[in-house]
Each structure stands twice: as C-alpha cells, then as structure tokens.
Design a protein around this motif. Structure first.
Motif, short mmCIF file in Angstrom:
data_model
loop_
_atom_site.label_atom_id
_atom_site.label_comp_id
_atom_site.label_asym_id
_atom_site.label_seq_id
_atom_site.Cartn_x
_atom_site.Cartn_y
_atom_site.Cartn_z
N VAL A 151 -16.22 -4.64 4.88
CA VAL A 151 -15.62 -3.39 5.31
C VAL A 151 -14.11 -3.49 5.16
CG1 VAL A 151 -15.31 -1.85 7.27
CG2 VAL A 151 -17.51 -2.96 6.91
N ASP A 152 -13.49 -2.44 4.60
CA ASP A 152 -12.03 -2.42 4.50
C ASP A 152 -11.43 -2.36 5.89
OD1 ASP A 152 -11.93 -2.58 1.77
OD2 ASP A 152 -11.71 -0.42 1.46
N PRO A 153 -10.25 -2.92 6.05
CA PRO A 153 -9.59 -2.89 7.36
C PRO A 153 -9.08 -1.48 7.67
CG PRO A 153 -8.08 -3.72 5.72
CD PRO A 153 -9.42 -3.57 5.04
N ARG A 196 8.88 3.70 5.06
CA ARG A 196 7.79 3.73 6.05
C ARG A 196 7.03 2.42 6.00
NH1 ARG A 196 5.85 8.75 7.72
NH2 ARG A 196 5.09 7.44 9.40
N MET A 197 6.31 2.13 7.06
CA MET A 197 5.49 0.92 7.12
C MET A 197 4.08 1.27 7.53
SD MET A 197 5.78 -2.52 9.48
CE MET A 197 6.96 -3.43 8.49
N LEU A 198 3.14 0.71 6.78
CA LEU A 198 1.73 0.75 7.13
C LEU A 198 1.31 -0.64 7.56
CD1 LEU A 198 0.45 2.77 4.04
CD2 LEU A 198 0.46 3.59 6.41
N VAL A 199 0.42 -0.73 8.52
CA VAL A 199 -0.16 -2.02 8.90
C VAL A 199 -1.66 -1.96 8.71
CG1 VAL A 199 1.69 -2.64 10.53
CG2 VAL A 199 -0.33 -1.39 11.36
N GLY A 214 -1.82 -7.56 7.97
CA GLY A 214 -1.07 -7.25 6.76
C GLY A 214 -0.22 -6.03 6.98
N TRP A 215 0.77 -5.85 6.10
CA TRP A 215 1.62 -4.68 6.19
C TRP A 215 2.26 -4.39 4.84
CZ3 TRP A 215 6.62 -5.80 4.89
CH2 TRP A 215 7.09 -7.10 5.14
N ALA A 216 2.72 -3.15 4.69
CA ALA A 216 3.41 -2.74 3.47
C ALA A 216 4.50 -1.75 3.85
CB ALA A 216 2.43 -2.09 2.49
N THR A 217 5.63 -1.84 3.13
CA THR A 217 6.73 -0.89 3.29
C THR A 217 6.97 -0.19 1.97
OG1 THR A 217 8.38 -2.60 2.83
CG2 THR A 217 7.83 -2.20 5.16
N PHE A 218 7.37 1.07 2.04
CA PHE A 218 7.53 1.85 0.82
C PHE A 218 8.38 3.08 1.09
CE2 PHE A 218 4.03 3.61 3.08
CZ PHE A 218 4.12 4.97 2.88
N GLY A 219 8.85 3.68 0.02
CA GLY A 219 9.63 4.91 0.11
C GLY A 219 10.36 5.16 -1.19
N PRO A 220 11.47 5.89 -1.13
CA PRO A 220 12.24 6.14 -2.35
C PRO A 220 12.84 4.85 -2.88
CG PRO A 220 13.16 7.37 -0.47
CD PRO A 220 12.04 6.53 0.03
N GLY A 221 12.97 4.75 -4.19
CA GLY A 221 13.56 3.56 -4.79
C GLY A 221 14.94 3.28 -4.23
N ALA A 261 -9.53 -10.89 1.29
CA ALA A 261 -10.44 -10.20 2.21
C ALA A 261 -10.27 -8.68 2.15
CB ALA A 261 -10.23 -10.71 3.65
N ARG A 262 -9.73 -8.19 1.04
CA ARG A 262 -9.55 -6.76 0.78
C ARG A 262 -8.45 -6.11 1.62
NH1 ARG A 262 -12.66 -4.27 -2.61
NH2 ARG A 262 -12.54 -2.26 -1.56
N ILE A 263 -7.66 -6.90 2.33
CA ILE A 263 -6.55 -6.36 3.12
C ILE A 263 -5.48 -5.79 2.18
CG2 ILE A 263 -4.80 -6.87 4.87
CD1 ILE A 263 -7.71 -7.25 5.89
N GLY A 264 -5.07 -6.61 1.21
CA GLY A 264 -4.06 -6.16 0.25
C GLY A 264 -4.52 -4.94 -0.54
N HIS A 265 -5.79 -4.95 -0.93
CA HIS A 265 -6.35 -3.80 -1.66
C HIS A 265 -6.25 -2.54 -0.81
CE1 HIS A 265 -9.02 -1.35 -4.08
NE2 HIS A 265 -9.67 -1.07 -2.97
N ALA A 266 -6.62 -2.63 0.46
CA ALA A 266 -6.56 -1.45 1.33
C ALA A 266 -5.12 -0.96 1.48
CB ALA A 266 -7.17 -1.77 2.68
N LEU A 267 -4.20 -1.88 1.61
CA LEU A 267 -2.80 -1.49 1.78
C LEU A 267 -2.24 -0.85 0.51
CD1 LEU A 267 -1.48 -4.55 3.80
CD2 LEU A 267 -1.36 -2.15 4.54
#
Length: 183
Positions: free
Chosen positions: A2-4, A72-75, A84-91, A114-120
């Motif tokens: 299952v995806d996180p 913004r940040m997603l966890v 896991g986490w990811a940050t993103f926005g305008p260049g 474990a598909r964490i990176g894929h989900a992010l």
C-alpha cells in the motif's frame, strides 16, 4: 504493498522531517560528501531550521531566502510516522522561475524501496501540474546513482547542465540538473 499517506507538512512534522533529512544524508551521501560534514549533522539544529521553513511555507512567505517565492512541503507517513518528504515550487535558479522545481526529496533509509519516494514524486508532479507548470527540474548530487536511477525511472533526464554548490556545510558539491515535461 500500500502506498503511504502523502499530505501537506505542518509544524508538528519538523522534528521527524529533520530525522529523515539527517539519516538519509548520512546513508545516501557517504563517500560523496566529506564524512566530517555528515558526522556533524544535528537533528535538533535541522528541526529548528525546518520549523522556521515550514512556518514560512504555510504562511506564504519566502522559504529559502528573502527574495524567493515560497515552496511547499509534502510528507509521507507510514504507521503514523513521517518517513519521507519533498519540497517544491517555482524554480529558484536565475531565469528559471517560470519552470517548476522539485527542490528536495528524501526518504528515510529504513524505508528505501518501499514506494515512499514513488508516492512523493507522483504527488509533487501532480501539484506542479495543477500549479500551471508544464516543465520542472531538479538537481541531484553527481555520484548519487541510486537517486539518479530513481529519477530516470520516473521520467526525469539529465539535460547536460551542471553546477557546483555548497550545502549542509559541504563545499564544492557537483550537481547535475534533470528535467521533466509535465504537460
């Protein structure tokens, strides 16, 4: 498998984000960054820094420097814990503000493959598209073969642009830009 759960970060996540940050750097960058830099990474210091960053992001204030657009940040959570986490926005690079940027994506090494990176990355790409970006870029540390393979599997490709940066107290780090069409 299952995806996180992937959700927007809040202030209560700062310490777990810092743990992921420090532990993933130590695992992924061993042999690529001076070991003294990795040994000096401090979860408490990173948690304070991430707390300020997340607060700025939530309030729509610049997150990386006073002139930057907010990112913004997603966890990603597994069993109620940020893994896991990811940050993103305008260049953030000069002349790239019209392009989206995946500024950071880290997964705790205990949860690699474990598909964490894929989900992010899937969620980040969706958020970038919904923000109107048709193209995005990211930077990856040269020699970080695991990350490079991950990004390539998800459609990101090196475009031949390199730069040298300073990050986390380490100087002269070679990075390669990867790009992806989103639209």
């Amino acid at each position: 498998m299952v995806d996180p759960e992937v959700r927007w970060a809040d202030l209560d996540d700062a310490r777990e984000v810092a743990i992921v940050h420090v532990d993933s750097w130590k695992a992924a960058y061993s042999g690529l960054i001076d070991q003294r830099v990795l040994d000096a990474l401090d979860v408490d210091q990173r948690a304070r820094s991430w707390s300020r960053w997340i607060a700025s992001s939530i309030s729509g204030q610049p997150t990386d420097d006073p002139l930057s657009e907010p990112h913004r940040m997603l966890v990603a959570e597994s069993d109620g814990q940020v893994v896991g986490w990811a940050t993103f926005g305008p260049g953030r690079d000069q002349g790239r503000s019209q392009v989206g940027e995946l500024a950071g994506l880290y997964v705790h090494p205990d949860h690699w493959s474990a598909r964490i990176g894929h989900a992010l990355i899937t969620r980040v790409e969706r958020e970038l598209r919904s923000g109107g970006w048709t193209e995005a870029y990211l930077w990856v540390l040269r020699g970080n073969d695991r990350a490079i393979r991950f990004y390539e599997r998800h459609g990101w490709a090196a475009d031949g642009v390199d730069k040298i940066v300073e990050a986390g107290g380490a100087a002269n780090l070679p990075e390669t830009r990867h790009v992806r069409r989103l639209g």
